[in-house]
Scaffold this active site. Structure first.
Site, short mmCIF file in Angstrom:
data_model
loop_
_atom_site.label_atom_id
_atom_site.label_comp_id
_atom_site.label_asym_id
_atom_site.label_seq_id
_atom_site.Cartn_x
_atom_site.Cartn_y
_atom_site.Cartn_z
N ALA A 143 0.82 -1.21 0.00
CA ALA A 143 0.00 0.00 0.00
C ALA A 143 0.86 1.26 0.00
O ALA A 143 2.09 1.23 0.06
CB ALA A 143 -0.94 -0.01 1.20
N HIS A 144 0.17 2.39 -0.04
CA HIS A 144 0.83 3.70 -0.13
C HIS A 144 1.78 3.95 1.04
O HIS A 144 1.50 3.60 2.19
CB HIS A 144 -0.22 4.82 -0.19
CG HIS A 144 -1.12 4.87 1.00
ND1 HIS A 144 -0.81 5.58 2.14
CD2 HIS A 144 -2.32 4.29 1.24
CE1 HIS A 144 -1.79 5.46 3.02
NE2 HIS A 144 -2.70 4.66 2.50
N ASN A 145 2.90 4.56 0.72
CA ASN A 145 3.89 5.00 1.71
C ASN A 145 4.59 3.87 2.47
O ASN A 145 5.23 4.12 3.49
CB ASN A 145 3.29 5.99 2.71
CG ASN A 145 2.87 7.28 2.05
OD1 ASN A 145 1.71 7.42 1.63
ND2 ASN A 145 3.79 8.23 1.94
N GLY A 163 1.90 2.86 5.12
CA GLY A 163 2.93 3.31 6.04
C GLY A 163 3.71 2.23 6.75
O GLY A 163 4.43 2.52 7.70
#
Length: 249
Positions: A143-145, A163
């Protein structure tokens, strides 16, 4: 190591069927993108704008690379994987979800291999990164980051929430679920099917299993105790019958 020696022997006796360098005529390459020397871009690959792909990388059929992604040299992306799609970011406003802009990017290091139908989402802000030499199996979602370190191994159907940080040389089994902002330290091992809670830290070198994930020794002790529950239930029922007879007497 015998396994390493055997793998090298096979590669000499049966060389891999590596695609020839070049760009297939059905592939689409966006404006401003740079394709390194010796790359192989397969049928129906879509490369967005301002993408950089390092020399000697292989993109198998139907790979999709969104705008602004950077891929290092010697990378292998298997069929159907998607790099740089929007992360799953929304905010609640007036009783409905509004999309949080996903304006970051993805950086993939040298000699990374990503399996078929895996997805690596762009960061909302900043960078989603996969470190040098990491190997990602089929149908993995990053996922993102997220920040995946160097030489990390991730088996199929594992999902990372936003994250998450995975440090170098960690090993992650299949069907593992990892909550937001968790940290997996260097050389930790996550057993297949385990669940890592949000913001959990798995310490360096630790082996964990189960949901919620816990040290392997503790997990095995709990499994052994659970296996004894049917016998304990029978013993408890017998004790209750004896107590009832004593009270009746």
């Amino acid at each position: 190591m015998p396994r390493t020696a055997f793998a090298r022997a096979i590669s000499r006796l049966l060389p891999s069927n590596r695609p020839a360098p070049g760009i297939h005529p059905t592939a689409a390459i966006g404006e401003g993108s740079r394709i390194g020397a010796g790359c192989s871009i397969g049928p129906h690959v879509s490369v967005g704008r301002n993408v950089a792909i390092g020399e000697g990388s292989v993109l198998h059929p139907n790979v999709t690379i969104y705008d602004g992604v950077t891929i290092g040299k010697g990378a292998i992306l298997h069929a159907g994987c998607v790099i740089g799609a929007d992360g799953f970011g929304f905010v609640m406003e007036d009783g409905r979800y509004e999309k949080f802009p996903q304006v970051g990017t993805v950086e993939i290091g040298d000699f990374v291999e990503i399996g078929a139908n895996a997805c690596v989402d762009r960061a909302a802000l900043g960078v989603t990164s996969i470190g040098e030499g990491s190997k990602i199996d089929n149908m993995v979602h990053v996922a993102h980051n997220c920040r995946i370190g160097r030489h990390v191994v991730i088996a199929a159907q594992t999902g990372f929430s936003g994250g998450v940080v995975v440090e170098d040389y960690a090993v992650i089994g299949g069907q593992v679920g990892i909550g937001d902002k968790a940290r997996i330290e260097s050389r930790a091992v996550l057993g297949s099917g385990c669940g890592i809670l949000t913001s959990k830290i798995v310490r360096a070198g630790e082996v964990v299993w189960g949901t919620p994930a816990r040290p392997l020794k503790q997990y095995l002790e709990q499994l052994a105790n659970m296996a004894r529950l049917p016998a304990m239930r029978k013993e408890m029922a017998e004790l209750k019958r004896r107590l009832a007879r004593l009270e009746a007497a």
